[in-house]
Design a protein around this motif. Structure first.
Motif, short mmCIF file in Angstrom:
data_model
loop_
_atom_site.label_atom_id
_atom_site.label_comp_id
_atom_site.label_asym_id
_atom_site.label_seq_id
_atom_site.Cartn_x
_atom_site.Cartn_y
_atom_site.Cartn_z
N ASP A 294 0.86 -1.19 0.00
CA ASP A 294 0.00 0.00 0.00
C ASP A 294 0.89 1.24 0.00
O ASP A 294 1.59 1.51 0.98
N THR A 295 0.89 1.98 -1.10
CA THR A 295 1.83 3.10 -1.30
C THR A 295 1.09 4.34 -1.75
O THR A 295 0.28 4.30 -2.68
N THR A 296 1.40 5.47 -1.10
CA THR A 296 0.84 6.76 -1.50
C THR A 296 1.99 7.72 -1.80
O THR A 296 2.91 7.86 -0.98
N GLN A 314 3.38 8.51 -12.70
CA GLN A 314 2.08 7.95 -13.09
C GLN A 314 2.23 6.52 -13.61
O GLN A 314 1.47 5.62 -13.23
N GLN A 315 3.23 6.30 -14.47
CA GLN A 315 3.44 4.97 -15.03
C GLN A 315 3.81 3.96 -13.95
O GLN A 315 3.34 2.81 -13.96
N THR A 316 4.65 4.41 -13.00
CA THR A 316 5.08 3.50 -11.92
C THR A 316 3.91 3.14 -11.03
O THR A 316 3.70 1.96 -10.69
N VAL A 317 3.12 4.14 -10.64
CA VAL A 317 1.99 3.90 -9.75
C VAL A 317 0.93 3.02 -10.43
O VAL A 317 0.36 2.11 -9.81
N SER A 322 -1.55 -1.51 -5.41
CA SER A 322 -2.17 -0.76 -4.31
C SER A 322 -1.48 0.59 -4.12
O SER A 322 -1.14 0.97 -3.01
N ALA A 323 -1.28 1.29 -5.21
CA ALA A 323 -0.58 2.57 -5.14
C ALA A 323 -1.42 3.68 -5.73
O ALA A 323 -2.28 3.45 -6.59
N ARG A 324 -1.19 4.90 -5.27
CA ARG A 324 -1.90 6.06 -5.80
C ARG A 324 -1.00 7.28 -5.65
O ARG A 324 -0.09 7.29 -4.81
N SER A 325 -1.24 8.28 -6.47
CA SER A 325 -0.42 9.48 -6.41
C SER A 325 -1.31 10.72 -6.44
O SER A 325 -2.41 10.71 -7.02
N PHE A 326 -0.80 11.79 -5.81
CA PHE A 326 -1.50 13.07 -5.77
C PHE A 326 -0.48 14.18 -5.99
O PHE A 326 0.65 14.11 -5.50
N THR A 327 -0.88 15.21 -6.72
CA THR A 327 -0.01 16.34 -6.98
C THR A 327 -0.69 17.63 -6.53
O THR A 327 -1.87 17.85 -6.83
N PHE A 328 0.06 18.47 -5.81
CA PHE A 328 -0.42 19.77 -5.37
C PHE A 328 0.42 20.84 -6.05
O PHE A 328 1.65 20.85 -5.91
N LEU A 329 -0.23 21.71 -6.80
CA LEU A 329 0.46 22.78 -7.52
C LEU A 329 0.14 24.12 -6.87
O LEU A 329 -1.03 24.41 -6.59
N SER A 330 1.17 24.93 -6.65
CA SER A 330 0.96 26.23 -6.02
C SER A 330 0.23 27.20 -6.94
O SER A 330 -0.46 28.11 -6.48
N SER A 331 0.40 27.00 -8.26
CA SER A 331 -0.26 27.89 -9.20
C SER A 331 -0.75 27.10 -10.41
O SER A 331 -0.20 26.05 -10.74
N GLY A 332 -1.81 27.59 -11.04
CA GLY A 332 -2.44 26.91 -12.16
C GLY A 332 -1.77 27.24 -13.48
O GLY A 332 -0.72 27.86 -13.51
N PRO A 333 -2.38 26.85 -14.59
CA PRO A 333 -3.67 26.14 -14.63
C PRO A 333 -3.54 24.67 -14.24
O PRO A 333 -2.47 24.10 -14.33
#
Length: 404
Positions: A294-296, A314-317, A322-333
């Motif tokens: 289980d990997t985040t 993305q390809q690795t996950v 049982s893996a997932r990834s999330f990205t937080f960007l300080s600015s858009g778009p």
């Protein structure tokens, strides 16, 4: 063994070290480089100019004074520092030089308060402390040299490939110039790279995390281009002047910020900016050795343009069960993708992703980022022993860092 009298005298200097520690270590480095300019080939000039090395040494000296009668308490910190020393090729003969200049700096800063009794006690204590470092580093040198494919100090490597990961980060793939096999390493470890940019009087050494899984026929580092300041001299040199086929010098992998591959419990990797590099090695190792774990993977970047390894993550996950990834960007778009969010990683965001908090958390990034992530995780119930982090450069107590 130190006498009780020596122990008592050293402990009596704790208040002075608390008040004047950084002033002493700043004076120490001034004296050290004035008397032994050849050591400028070893020390990181940027850390000197930023004051981080002075602060780190002041903290170490203070801790040694407080625990001079129980130096075993300092062993985790000694091993961490010793690992950096081994990767920089710091040798036993350097310790007497350091001791001489440190005592001189204490005398300069404290003046008449640094009596002969105090200086003699500190000289004796320093000898004891230095022997602890030398003994631990001796074993580290032996391990680095005698392991399968190992070598002593620096070895020549050829840049096999240079690959752009984002607008700010470029990966460098190194292979042994002598075509010998590469020793394995633990995911999360780093190597030291030594170069001499044109026009510079001294060689420059920087430590970079390995960003690929062990067991490859290459070592990969991923370097962020820094501003044109002392801390950016080597990164800019690598980006602008080092090309495929060039030779650089590298020490064997080192470091204690490593993935515990024996565990099967959930693992969360949280990277800010280029701090994602050692976490890439961890992620790819989990994918190859424990694909069911289980990997985040959580990444923070200023924008999509500077986000490194987006496709590789993305390809690795996606190849794991049982893996997932999330990205937080300080600015858009920001794209229409539930895995990508605009804004900083705060406690609520982590709660939505991780709660209840389980397993181990590996954090790497700017010091304020790591402090904030650690605070958020603890607020959600994570224990100190579940949280692991890595400083780029001299380590500082995370509690002394201002969070984001």
């Amino acid at each position: 063994m130190l006498s009780q009298q020596t122990i008592d005298i050293v402990k009596s200097t704790v208040p002075a070290l608390e008040a004047h520690g950084k002033e002493i270590t700043t004076k120490f480095y001034e004296k050290l480089f004035e008397n032994h300019p050849e050591l400028l080939n070893v020390f990181n000039h940027a850390n000197q100019k930023k004051g981080r090395q002075q602060t780190a040494l002041a903290n170490t000296v203070l801790a040694a004074a407080k625990h001079i009668d129980e130096l075993e308490v300092l062993l985790p910190a000694v091993k961490q520092i010793g690992s950096k020393h081994r990767s920089l090729a710091v040798k036993p003969e350097h310790y007497p030089i350091v001791g001489e200049n440190l005592l001189a700096a204490i005398k300069d800063v404290l003046g008449d308060a640094a009596t002969d009794e105090i200086l003699n006690a500190w000289a004796e204590a320093y000898g004891e402390i230095a022997n602890v470092f030398i003994g631990i580093e001796k074993e580290m040198y032996k391990e680095a040299e005698t392991q399968q494919g190992g070598w002593k100090d620096f070895a020549s490597f050829t840049v096999k490939r240079k690959e752009k990961e984002s607008s700010m980060v470029t990966s460098f793939y190194f292979v042994r110039t002598d075509e010998k096999e590469l020793p394995t390493f633990k995911p999360g470890q780093y190597i030291s790279v030594r170069v001499k940019p044109e026009g510079e009087e001294y060689t420059m050494i920087r430590q970079y995390s390995l960003s690929d899984a062990p067991g490859q026929n290459h070592y990969r580092i991923s370097v962020k281009r820094e501003a044109s300041t002392p801390e950016g001299k080597v990164s800019n040199y690598l980006h602008d002047f080092v090309k495929e086929g060039d030779i650089v010098e590298i020490t064997a992998p080192a470091g204690d910020f490593v993935l515990d591959s024996e565990k099967t419990s959930p693992v969360t990797l949280i990277g800010g900016g280029v701090g994602v590099t050692p976490l890439m090695s961890m992620l790819k190792t989990i994918a190859s050795q424990q694909p069911n774990r289980d990997t985040t993977f959580i990444q923070a970047a200023e924008s999509a343009e500077v986000q490194a390894f987006k496709d590789e993550i993305q390809q690795t996950v996606e190849a794991m069960e049982s893996a997932r990834s999330f990205t937080f960007l300080s600015s858009g778009p920001v794209q229409e993708d539930k895995r990508i969010r605009l804004g900083r990683i705060d406690e609520n965001a982590l709660k939505a992703i991780l709660y209840p908090v389980e397993g181990d958390f590996y954090i790497c990034g700017p010091a304020p980022f790591m402090r904030a992530m650690s605070d958020h995780l603890k607020a959600l119930g994570a224990k100190e022993e579940q949280i692991h982090y890595e400083f780029f450069g001299p380590a500082l107590p995370l509690g002394d860092v201002q969070p984001l």
